[in-house]
Design an enzyme around this catalytic site. Structure first.
Site, PDB file in Angstrom:
ATOM      1  N   ARG A 127       0.818  -1.229   0.000  1.00 32.19           N
ATOM      2  CA  ARG A 127       0.000   0.000   0.000  1.00 32.19           C
ATOM      3  C   ARG A 127       0.844   1.268   0.000  1.00 32.19           C
ATOM      4  NH1 ARG A 127      -3.098  -2.848   3.970  1.00 32.19           N
ATOM      5  NH2 ARG A 127      -4.809  -3.970   2.972  1.00 32.19           N
ATOM      6  N   LYS A 149       1.733  11.341 -10.903  1.00 33.08           N
ATOM      7  CA  LYS A 149       0.825  10.473 -11.657  1.00 33.08           C
ATOM      8  C   LYS A 149       1.552   9.215 -12.071  1.00 33.08           C
ATOM      9  CE  LYS A 149      -2.390  13.591 -13.955  1.00 33.08           C
ATOM     10  NZ  LYS A 149      -2.953  13.882 -15.292  1.00 33.08           N
ATOM     11  N   GLU A 191       6.548  18.980 -24.627  1.00 37.12           N
ATOM     12  CA  GLU A 191       6.055  19.237 -23.268  1.00 37.12           C
ATOM     13  C   GLU A 191       6.778  20.425 -22.631  1.00 37.12           C
ATOM     14  OE1 GLU A 191       3.539  17.672 -21.562  1.00 37.12           O
ATOM     15  OE2 GLU A 191       3.202  15.830 -22.694  1.00 37.12           O
ATOM     16  N   LYS A 232       5.664  23.106 -13.766  1.00 35.68           N
ATOM     17  CA  LYS A 232       4.753  22.018 -13.434  1.00 35.68           C
ATOM     18  C   LYS A 232       4.600  21.887 -11.924  1.00 35.68           C
ATOM     19  CE  LYS A 232       3.208  17.400 -14.300  1.00 35.68           C
ATOM     20  NZ  LYS A 232       3.254  16.162 -15.084  1.00 35.68           N
ATOM     21  N   GLU A 242      -5.603  16.893  -9.141  1.00 30.97           N
ATOM     22  CA  GLU A 242      -6.207  17.226 -10.429  1.00 30.97           C
ATOM     23  C   GLU A 242      -7.705  17.461 -10.332  1.00 30.97           C
ATOM     24  OE1 GLU A 242      -5.597  14.406 -13.607  1.00 30.97           O
ATOM     25  OE2 GLU A 242      -5.440  16.022 -15.040  1.00 30.97           O
ATOM     26  N   ARG A 246      -4.953  22.004 -12.181  1.00 27.42           N
ATOM     27  CA  ARG A 246      -3.989  21.084 -12.772  1.00 27.42           C
ATOM     28  C   ARG A 246      -4.392  20.647 -14.170  1.00 27.42           C
ATOM     29  NH1 ARG A 246      -1.018  16.188  -9.580  1.00 27.42           N
ATOM     30  NH2 ARG A 246      -0.095  15.144 -11.371  1.00 27.42           N
ATOM     31  N   ASN A 250      -3.045  19.689 -19.211  1.00 33.12           N
ATOM     32  CA  ASN A 250      -3.542  18.867 -20.318  1.00 33.12           C
ATOM     33  C   ASN A 250      -3.658  19.648 -21.622  1.00 33.12           C
ATOM     34  OD1 ASN A 250      -3.842  16.470 -18.799  1.00 33.12           O
ATOM     35  ND2 ASN A 250      -5.658  17.348 -17.849  1.00 33.12           N
ATOM     36  N   HIS A 253      -3.592  17.827 -24.769  1.00 38.05           N
ATOM     37  CA  HIS A 253      -3.637  16.401 -24.453  1.00 38.05           C
ATOM     38  C   HIS A 253      -4.952  15.713 -24.810  1.00 38.05           C
ATOM     39  CE1 HIS A 253       0.174  17.086 -22.558  1.00 38.05           C
ATOM     40  NE2 HIS A 253       0.243  15.846 -22.127  1.00 38.05           N
ATOM     41  N   HIS A 257      -4.260  12.695 -26.934  1.00 33.31           N
ATOM     42  CA  HIS A 257      -4.602  11.324 -26.523  1.00 33.31           C
ATOM     43  C   HIS A 257      -5.505  10.663 -27.550  1.00 33.31           C
ATOM     44  CE1 HIS A 257      -3.819  11.958 -21.922  1.00 33.31           C
ATOM     45  NE2 HIS A 257      -2.736  11.591 -22.578  1.00 33.31           N
ATOM     46  N   HIS A 272       3.816  10.028 -27.803  1.00 30.79           N
ATOM     47  CA  HIS A 272       2.997  10.919 -26.980  1.00 30.79           C
ATOM     48  C   HIS A 272       3.281  12.404 -27.241  1.00 30.79           C
ATOM     49  CE1 HIS A 272       0.739  12.381 -23.538  1.00 30.79           C
ATOM     50  NE2 HIS A 272       1.814  13.006 -23.114  1.00 30.79           N
TER      51      HIS A 272
END
Lengths: 374, 374
Positions: A127, A149, A191, A232, A242, A246, A250, A253, A257, A272
């Protein structure tokens, strides 16, 4: 006077989950000392891929050994396909098999794929274990290594399964970028430029003037990476999970995506950062079409990204794209979607992006229909 | 005067992750209204197992439908073996296939296995969705539903992979416990008694006097469950991530987990609560042997647990146990272990448990050697 070639440290401020990103030359060879100084007695599992292992694993393991840090390495296949459940199981089994405890660390040596996968494993074994990133691609240094992330892909889409799990430490060795294929460096650069486009128009202008030095190495590269990480880090610190601002990260993105999904994540056709480059141009063009921004800004963005060698149009993708209604299902499956309404990051100009809720799907559809042919 | 049969609400205080546990009669039939009142417009995936589905799924789905809440059910095989990676993948795929968004909910209808698995999926799909628990076993109502621990088992041990993910709401319907097999009710009762043994000697004495009513139903059952939830909620609120005091909740669990592992998690031989019952007696006996507590307390604990029908000795486990050195490897693999030192929850008497670091392994070995024969 600070030596411009000396390492820079960016602090990601997240309360008890705060951590440092160290950016500079020769950091892999110093990794053992950096880790042991912060966590005496720690043990590690080092997760990497075959390509990165050939270039850097021996150096990292030697550095850890010199500092008295035990390391159990696991070498995976390179590529996006490794971000899947059975590889996650393999990493978890490796970490447990090495009998690491909660206070020990999973070290990710590699690009975004390795960082996302190893970080996810670190987030779920016992965990949550400690996590150290040694990102070896530009994309990983400026993007995946900031913000916590982690995740894997699903048949339903990219990065749909994962956790937020912050690293303890990020060591971004800028020398390793010299051995990157130019296409991969460029993809990461998309990016970097993104942070200028979000809210730092001065940084975007600096990149327009200095991008050749960023590509060739030296102080401008360290400066660009540190600025991107700082940008960032500020956004992430304000919105760790997010739920709000945040989403600005994106920019480019949602379209990007969708294009990656539409090309089946085939990196021969689109990686990407390339999807993000096209997506950022589309976001600026769509903003111009909605009379939010000047078409000149979209043209300026497209010019700069094309200048560094990035694709900027859907027609730049080899092998064609599926019909627009299929593209739209990929746009709508994007996890930034809220309660059926389409959310996009749009802009009022260079460095003036904002979160737009309730973007009409039919406008997006018609825009994509028009743009794919151009 | 409060009606002793009306529902009780226990608040778990975790800042922005705070949530309510509602405990009472007829809650499954009211689940839709409870959920819709809190989150209008929410959609759900309902994860359950075949046994629970037969008894309660129609009632829950009807209740959700009446409240206008869409629900996509998934029925899994019952049993601990379902807590594994490929079932986790199945749940994630189901949730994504139902096109649920981050603001939607995964609802766990079942015992601890379903709660741990569905909660883990809720914690990782889209990096964290809402989670609602409708626990249908006593163990799940008093233990798994409080504290946000989720997870699956690994070949290396139980619950070694998972996340902390807090539910939004827990609906503990005490009527459903009437249909539990008595052995399962008893196993859950071991965890209820645990809260008395940790730090509530008055509650343990109350249970000694009132356990028959807890078993037969009615106000004493609601009272016992609410007290256990309240006790756990207080510990969890003080230590959400199990870095300190929360370890007290593991009273009886280090021995208990080792016994479960040693019997290959074969529920025909030993279920979790039975392992905990034997483990709690062992923890009291070991504490007496270390001259920390009176042997009378250990005898009192064993007497009460035996009185309700729980096993209290290793020799109560049918089919025998592996050699003590094998048992010890299970004890040492337990994830509460820190840097090689053995950590146990020991006690100075009923309701006076504490965290003991640096328990000598050889003392534990000799103790187990002696006890297994008794």
């Amino acid at each position: 006077m600070t030596d411009p070639t000396s390492p820079r440290t960016v602090r990601v401020d997240l309360g008890e989950r705060s951590y440092d990103i160290v950016i500079g030359s020769g950091l892999i060879a110093r990794a053992g000392a950096e880790i042991a100084a912060r966590r005496p007695g720690i043990r590690c599992a080092v997760i990497t891929d075959r390509n990165v292992a050939a270039a850097h694993l021996d150096s990292l393991v030697a550095s850890l050994a010199d500092a008295g840090v035990e390391a159990a390495p696991l070498v995976l296949e390179p590529g996006e396909k490794t971000k899947r459940f059975d590889e996650l199981v393999r990493v978890c089994d490796h970490v447990l098999g090495a009998r690491l405890e909660r206070g020990d660390a999973v070290v990710a040596l590699g690009g975004g794929v390795i960082g996302d996968l190893a970080g996810f494993a670190a987030g779920i074994v016992r965990r949550g274990m400690r996590f150290v990133q040694v990102p070896t691609s530009l994309l990983a240094q400026v993007d995946s290594s900031v913000g916590g992330k982690t995740g894997i892909n699903s048949g339903h889409g990219k990065n749909l399964i994962g956790v937020f799990h912050q690293p303890e430490l990020v060591l971004a060795d800028t020398d390793v970028l010299d051995t990157l294929p130019i296409r991969e460096f460029r993809a990461g650069y998309a990016e970097v430029a993104k942070y200028g486009l979000i809210d730092r128009p001065g940084f975007f202008a600096w990149l327009e003037a200095n991008w050749r030095e960023v590509f060739s190495g030296g102080p401008a590269r360290i400066e660009a990476i540190a600025t991107a990480c700082q940008a960032k880090a500020e956004v992430v610190a304000a919105d760790e999970r997010e739920s709000g601002a945040r989403a600005l990260l994106n920019l480019g993105h949602t379209f990007g995506h969708a294009l990656e999904a539409a090309t089946n994540y085939d990196s021969a056709r689109l990686v990407h950062g390339e999807g993000v480059a096209i997506g950022m141009v589309l976001a600026h063009e769509f903003s111009a079409r909605m009379n939010l921004a000047s078409p000149d800004d979209a043209a300026r963005v497209a010019h700069h990204l094309r200048e560094v060698g990035l694709p900027t149009r859907m027609s730049d993708i080899e092998g064609g794209l599926p019909p627009t209604d299929i593209l739209m299902t990929h746009v709508a499956q994007d996890k930034k979607v809220r309660r059926g309404a389409l959310t996009f990051i749009l802009t009022r100009g260079i460095g003036q992006s904002f979160i737009a809720d309730d973007v009409p799907g039919d406008e997006v559809f018609r825009f994509l229909e028009d743009k794919r042919a151009s």
